[in-house]
Every structure is written in structure tokens, then in C-alpha cells.
Design an enzyme around this catalytic site. Structure first.
Site, PDB file in Angstrom:
ATOM      1  N   ARG A 155       0.869  -1.183   0.000  1.00  0.00           N
ATOM      2  CA  ARG A 155       0.000   0.000   0.000  1.00  0.00           C
ATOM      3  C   ARG A 155       0.907   1.234   0.000  1.00  0.00           C
ATOM      4  O   ARG A 155       1.604   1.483   0.982  1.00  0.00           O
ATOM      5  CB  ARG A 155      -0.907  -0.019   1.232  1.00  0.00           C
ATOM      6  CG  ARG A 155      -1.727   1.233   1.341  1.00  0.00           C
ATOM      7  CD  ARG A 155      -2.661   1.257   2.548  1.00  0.00           C
ATOM      8  NE  ARG A 155      -3.251   2.567   2.590  1.00  0.00           N
ATOM      9  CZ  ARG A 155      -3.288   3.363   3.642  1.00  0.00           C
ATOM     10  NH1 ARG A 155      -2.835   2.956   4.809  1.00  0.00           N
ATOM     11  NH2 ARG A 155      -3.816   4.554   3.553  1.00  0.00           N
ATOM     12  N   HIS A 208      -3.236  10.667   0.511  1.00  0.00           N
ATOM     13  CA  HIS A 208      -2.707  10.485   1.869  1.00  0.00           C
ATOM     14  C   HIS A 208      -2.176  11.857   2.291  1.00  0.00           C
ATOM     15  O   HIS A 208      -0.983  12.052   2.499  1.00  0.00           O
ATOM     16  CB  HIS A 208      -1.637   9.394   1.892  1.00  0.00           C
ATOM     17  CG  HIS A 208      -1.405   8.785   3.247  1.00  0.00           C
ATOM     18  ND1 HIS A 208      -1.468   7.443   3.502  1.00  0.00           N
ATOM     19  CD2 HIS A 208      -1.100   9.354   4.442  1.00  0.00           C
ATOM     20  CE1 HIS A 208      -1.195   7.204   4.777  1.00  0.00           C
ATOM     21  NE2 HIS A 208      -0.971   8.356   5.377  1.00  0.00           N
ATOM     22  N   GLU A 217      -7.734   8.183   6.110  1.00  0.00           N
ATOM     23  CA  GLU A 217      -8.071   8.831   7.383  1.00  0.00           C
ATOM     24  C   GLU A 217      -8.626  10.248   7.258  1.00  0.00           C
ATOM     25  O   GLU A 217      -7.997  11.220   7.714  1.00  0.00           O
ATOM     26  CB  GLU A 217      -6.841   8.848   8.296  1.00  0.00           C
ATOM     27  CG  GLU A 217      -6.359   7.469   8.665  1.00  0.00           C
ATOM     28  CD  GLU A 217      -5.291   7.485   9.759  1.00  0.00           C
ATOM     29  OE1 GLU A 217      -4.804   8.568  10.118  1.00  0.00           O
ATOM     30  OE2 GLU A 217      -4.951   6.397  10.255  1.00  0.00           O
ATOM     31  N   ASN A 234      -7.592   1.434   9.942  1.00  0.00           N
ATOM     32  CA  ASN A 234      -6.283   1.746  10.522  1.00  0.00           C
ATOM     33  C   ASN A 234      -6.452   1.756  12.035  1.00  0.00           C
ATOM     34  O   ASN A 234      -7.306   2.484  12.558  1.00  0.00           O
ATOM     35  CB  ASN A 234      -5.803   3.145  10.094  1.00  0.00           C
ATOM     36  CG  ASN A 234      -5.499   3.242   8.604  1.00  0.00           C
ATOM     37  OD1 ASN A 234      -5.607   2.261   7.870  1.00  0.00           O
ATOM     38  ND2 ASN A 234      -5.124   4.427   8.156  1.00  0.00           N
ATOM     39  N   TYR A 276      -4.386   1.962  15.833  1.00  0.00           N
ATOM     40  CA  TYR A 276      -3.165   2.148  16.632  1.00  0.00           C
ATOM     41  C   TYR A 276      -3.409   1.917  18.126  1.00  0.00           C
ATOM     42  O   TYR A 276      -2.677   1.184  18.765  1.00  0.00           O
ATOM     43  CB  TYR A 276      -2.552   3.531  16.372  1.00  0.00           C
ATOM     44  CG  TYR A 276      -1.925   3.583  14.997  1.00  0.00           C
ATOM     45  CD1 TYR A 276      -0.639   3.116  14.797  1.00  0.00           C
ATOM     46  CD2 TYR A 276      -2.648   4.008  13.891  1.00  0.00           C
ATOM     47  CE1 TYR A 276      -0.061   3.094  13.535  1.00  0.00           C
ATOM     48  CE2 TYR A 276      -2.084   3.996  12.617  1.00  0.00           C
ATOM     49  CZ  TYR A 276      -0.794   3.537  12.449  1.00  0.00           C
ATOM     50  OH  TYR A 276      -0.240   3.502  11.200  1.00  0.00           O
ATOM     51  N   GLU A 331      -3.591  -0.230   8.152  1.00  0.00           N
ATOM     52  CA  GLU A 331      -2.441   0.242   8.935  1.00  0.00           C
ATOM     53  C   GLU A 331      -2.532  -0.314  10.343  1.00  0.00           C
ATOM     54  O   GLU A 331      -3.601  -0.295  10.956  1.00  0.00           O
ATOM     55  CB  GLU A 331      -2.409   1.780   9.078  1.00  0.00           C
ATOM     56  CG  GLU A 331      -1.920   2.509   7.869  1.00  0.00           C
ATOM     57  CD  GLU A 331      -1.853   4.022   8.088  1.00  0.00           C
ATOM     58  OE1 GLU A 331      -1.599   4.477   9.231  1.00  0.00           O
ATOM     59  OE2 GLU A 331      -2.067   4.742   7.106  1.00  0.00           O
TER      60      GLU A 331
HETATM   61  C1  BGC Z   1      -1.302   7.769   9.174  1.00  0.00           C
HETATM   62  C2  BGC Z   1       0.145   7.526   8.861  1.00  0.00           C
HETATM   63  C3  BGC Z   1       0.963   7.764  10.117  1.00  0.00           C
HETATM   64  C4  BGC Z   1       0.532   6.757  11.159  1.00  0.00           C
HETATM   65  C5  BGC Z   1       1.276   6.849  12.473  1.00  0.00           C
HETATM   66  C6  BGC Z   1      -1.761   7.232  10.483  1.00  0.00           C
HETATM   67  O1  BGC Z   1      -2.542   8.185  11.114  1.00  0.00           O
HETATM   68  O2  BGC Z   1      -2.112   7.322   8.111  1.00  0.00           O
HETATM   69  O3  BGC Z   1       0.523   8.343   7.809  1.00  0.00           O
HETATM   70  O4  BGC Z   1       2.325   7.724   9.893  1.00  0.00           O
HETATM   71  O5  BGC Z   1      -0.828   6.925  11.440  1.00  0.00           O
HETATM   72  O6  BGC Z   1       1.004   8.047  13.096  1.00  0.00           O
END
Ligand code: BGC
Length: 464
Positions: A88, A132, A177, A298, A300, A371
Site C-alpha cells: 500500500r 494520503h 483517514e 487503521n 493504533y 495500517e
Molecule cells: C497515518 C500515517 C501515520 C501513522 C502513524 C496514520 O494516522 O495514516 O501516515 O504515519 O498513522 O502516526
């Protein structure tokens, strides 16, 4: 006495994902390409923002990126060594259409043509993201996503890219995002274009969603198939058991999760939000909610949110949280943290996928994790391996619990420019020396390679 280092989880002990599961890696143009002004590329809003003193916290030179524009063959070789099934990357809009509208830059389009060929030659599926975050500067200066016209210009550009690449690209991502662009770029001003409009930023959300819908139409008209979008999702937990905390967490959940997924997957804004959008939006919602081939998530970390209070964080993950917001972010206690300070909560991935499935049922298309990853520095890469292992296990539980997940893209193949954080946050499986741009695979690269290999072997065995 320092405690003994934690054992490295074995890559061949992961539970086996369904046959055909796509193992990938992710990256984006601004963060890697460099060559910010080469071969006819126009400036982006991010180029202009990064050039302002103090915007990139460690002063890293964002115009160099990781040198991907000239070193892409090296990175494709690294992907091949990883056994990646897909890559990607993102197409830089101002590289292809330098003015944001009008003439196409043949050299810019040519770069992506060569990249796609290189990926295909290695048997790696190209999965381009069309946006992006690098809006062409002339469009940003005319209002960017606050201006409805930007959505129409985006669809024109999507048609140009598809016209050139659709014969070899089976997987497309319209936007990355839109929540972060709205929140960080237009509401809080920590990202380009640095606007601090708070709730007046909402039109940027609507126009991005409209851009997505128009681009889906343009892509399909140009013969493209396999269309999705990458949306950030975080489980949101209330910081306390009071009505105020629950209401604040609910609002935060709506603003960062459902404000985007509801219109995309149900054709409606969450209650109370339609009237806040630049309307009437009825017809737009029909465009926004066209069926997708897949839905990108995505992930985190989860968020702990309560009513505004003196103990709320005044900065989160490097972002200043201005006073006066109707919610306050709190620290999640008792968990590991990445170098960025983000809490490591693998179960959050399982939770959010089941929440999405529960909320949207059959309207949720097959999912790809577009992601997931973490920032750690230093030579000990075991924390990244533990992060990947934990999140893949949580993902597998979501699959076992009935969520149709088709792929996983680790963020990121190499270290790269982490937006306003500069070069200080290292998310890569491959280390970048920012002086020489030399690439050195980390221990997590070998771990992911071995995990992918073991998965393929296990699914091949089960077919025999
Ligand atoms: C984004 C990436 C970023 C990653 C880590 C996402 O919000 O798509 O570009 O590097 O998080 O912060």
C-alpha cells in the site's frame, strides 16, 4: 538487577489465518518519496506547512523523505524479501496534477507506472491510496477541504490515475483517514493546513467524504475494481462512570469513528450531525455510500475520554489539546507504551472490529487492516515484534468471531517522516539512516517475513 529480556514470540506459532489472506506493508508519498520539487511535481499543502519554521518538531528535512522516489526499486526488493503479497503506497496528487486541476504531469504519472510495474514484476499487488494528505497547494490555498470544489477536482485526478494504472491495479484506496485530516489539519492545526477551526472544521469531513464517493464513481467509470477506503478507528472508553464522562466519550466516539463510517456504510450522518454539514447533503450521502468492495481499518490504540477536567491531557501523542474542548483525553494506565507514548492494547483491535460488525452487520464489506504498527527507536526491536504478535493474535480472534478480514498491512515498510514529528518516530520494519538514506532491515522485518512464510506453509498444508 535488570529483569531478563522478554522472549521473542515465535513467528511460526501464530494462529493460522484463512487461505488467501493478504500480507502487506503500507507507506505514503509525503512520508517517503522526497523529490518534493522534482520532475514537474507541484507543491502540496504539506510541503508548504513543513517549510514553516517549527512545524516539524525535530526540524527534519521533509523534502527528502526516505528517498523512495529514486530508491523505490530497493524498497520493492525489500518487500519481495519480506514475502509481502501487497504494498500500500500513495500517489501524490500534486505530482500527477501539479496545479490540483488542469494539466497532468506525464513524468509524475510515469513514476507510478514504473512503480506498479516493478511491484507486479515481483508478484506484489499494488494497492495505491489516492490521497494520503498531500493536497495540491493551489487547492489548499483556495480553501482545501473546506471548499466543495476540491471534491470534484479529486475525482478528476482519480480518473487520470485509474486511466493509467487500472489495467494492473486490483486494489484501490480513495482516501486515508479523513478524520485525522479534519481533526489535526482543520480543527486543531497540528497538521497541514494548520487551521484551528474546532467545530467549524466539519465541512472538511463532508467534502472529503464526497470526494471519496465521486472518486468511487470515477474509478469505476475508468474500469477500476477492488475499491476501498482507509478509515482510522479506535475503541473509545469512558474515563469514569458519570453521565458527563459517558457523554464526552460518546461525542468523541462519534467525531472520530462514526462521523465517517456511518455515512460511508449507511448513507446517514450520526444523529445531530447532518444539520452541521454544508447542506443540503441528502444527494451527497447517496454518492458517499456507494457500495465498496472492501473497507480499510487503521488501528493504533484505544482512547480514554472523559468530561473536560483539570487532569485531562493537554497534549496527546505530540498533539496539543487546546482548552475549551467538550471532552478531555486521559492516560490509559497499566499498559506498555510505544516510543510515541501510545498505549499498546492489542485487544482494542478485536474490540473495534466486533463493534464495527455489530453496528453495521452485513453492510460492513470485507475488511483489510490498512495500517497497524508502532514507533520504537534503538536497536532492540523486540517491543515491535511483541506488538505485531499481539495485534495479529487479536486480529485472528476477530476472524474467529466472525469478522470477514482479508488482509493486514503493517505500518510501515521503512521508517519515514512522521508528519509533524519529523524523523523522530520510527515505525519501520526497515531502519532508515537519514544522513545516507541507507536501509537496514530490523529484527521485526525478519520476524514478519518468517510469520508470512509460516502462514503460507500452513495454508498450503491444509489444502493438501
Ligand atoms: C497515518 C500515517 C501515520 C501513522 C502513524 C496514520 O494516522 O495514516 O501516515 O504515519 O498513522 O502516526
Amino acid at each position: 538487577m535488570t529483569p531478563p529480556p522478554p522472549p521473542v514470540p515465535s513467528p511460526d506459532r501464530l494462529p493460522v489465518f484463512p487461505s488467501g489472506f493478504l500480507w502487506g506493508a503500507s507507506a505514503s508519498a509525503f512520508q517517503t518519496e522526497g523529490a518534493a520539487y522534482a520532475d514537474g511535481k507541484g507543491p502540496s499543502g504539506w510541503d508548504a506547512f513543513a517549510a514553516e519554521p517549527g512545524r516539524i518538531k525535530d526540524g527534519a528535512d521533509a523534502t527528502r523523505g526516505t528517498g523512495f522516489y529514486t530508491r523505490y526499486r530497493e524498497d520493492v526488493a525489500l518487500l519481495a524479501g519480506l514475502g509481502a503479497g501487497a504494498f500500500r503506497f500513495s500517489v501524490s496528487w500534486p505530482r500527477v496534477v501539479p496545479g490540483g486541476s488542469g494539466p497532468v504531469n506525464p513524468a509524475g504519472l510515469g513514476f507510478y507506472d514504473r512503480l506498479v510495474d516493478e511491484l507486479c514484476a515481483h508478484g506484489i499487488t499494488p494497492a495505491p491510496t489516492l490521497y494520503h494528505w498531500d493536497t495540491p497547494l493551489p487547492l489548499e490555498e483556495a480553501g482545501g477541504w473546506l471548499d466543495r470544489d476540491t471534491a470534484a477536482r479529486f475525482a478528476e485526478y482519480a480518473a487520470v490515475v485509474a486511466g493509467r494504472l487500472a489495467d494492473r491495479v486490483p486494489m484501490w484506496i480513495t482516501l486515508n483517514e479523513p478524520a485525522e485530516v479534519t481533526l489535526l489539519g482543520y480543527a486543531l492545526g497540528e497538521h497541514a493546513p494548520g487551521r484551528q477551526l474546532l467545530f467549524d472544521a466539519l465541512p472538511a469531513a463532508h467534502h472529503q467524504l464526497l470526494a471519496h464517493g465521486l472518486a468511487v464513481q470515477a474509478l469505476r467509470a475508468a474500469g477500476a475494481d477492488g475499491i476501498g477506503i482507509a478509515v482510522s478507528h479506535s475503541p473509545v472508553r469512558a474515563a469514569g462512570d458519570t453521565d458527563e464522562d459517558r457523554a464526552a466519550a460518546g461525542l468523541y466516539d462519534t467525531l472520530t469513528n462514526h462521523l465517517f463510517s456511518d455515512p460511508l456504510l449507511t448513507g446517514r450522518y450520526p444523529e445531530g450531525f447532518e444539520g452541521l454539514m454544508p447542506g443540503p447533503v441528502g444527494d451527497d450521502l447517496a454518492v458517499i455510500s456507494q457500495p465498496l468492495d472492501w473497507y480499510g481499518v487503521n488501528y493504533y490504540s484505544p482512547m480514554l475520554v472523559g468530561a473536560p477536567a483539570p487532569d485531562a491531557l493537554d497534549s496527546y501523542a505530540g498533539l496539543g489539546m487546546p482548552a475549551g474542548l467538550p471532552f478531555g483525553l486521559r492516560e490509559i494506565e497499566g499498559v506498555e507504551r510505544t516510543h510515541f507514548g501510545w498505549p499498546v492494547v492489542p485487544d482494542g483491535l478485536h474490540e473495534l472490529l466486533l463493534t464495527l460488525k455489530g453496528r453495521y452487520g452485513d453492510r460492513l464489506p470485507p475488511v483489510h487492516i490498512t495500517e497497524n504498527g508502532c514507533s520504537y527507536e534503538g536497536t532492540d526491536d523486540r517491543p515491535r515484534i511483541a506488538f505485531l504478535d499481539g495485534h495479529l493474535r487479536a486480529l485472528h480472534r476477530a476472524v474467529a468471531d466472525g469478522v470477514d478480514v482479508r488482509g493486514y498491512f503493517v505500518w510501515s515498510l521503512t521508517d519515514n517522516i512522521e508528519w509533524a514529528e519529523g524523523a523522530a518516530q520510527r515505525f519501520g520494519l526497515v531502519h532508515i539512516d537519514y544522513d545516507t538514506l541507507e536501509r537496514t532491515p530490523k529484527a521485526s522485518y525478519a520476524w514478519y517475513r518468517d510469520a508470512v512464510r509460516a502462514q503460507r506453509a500452513a495454508t498450503a498444508r491444509s489444502r493438501d
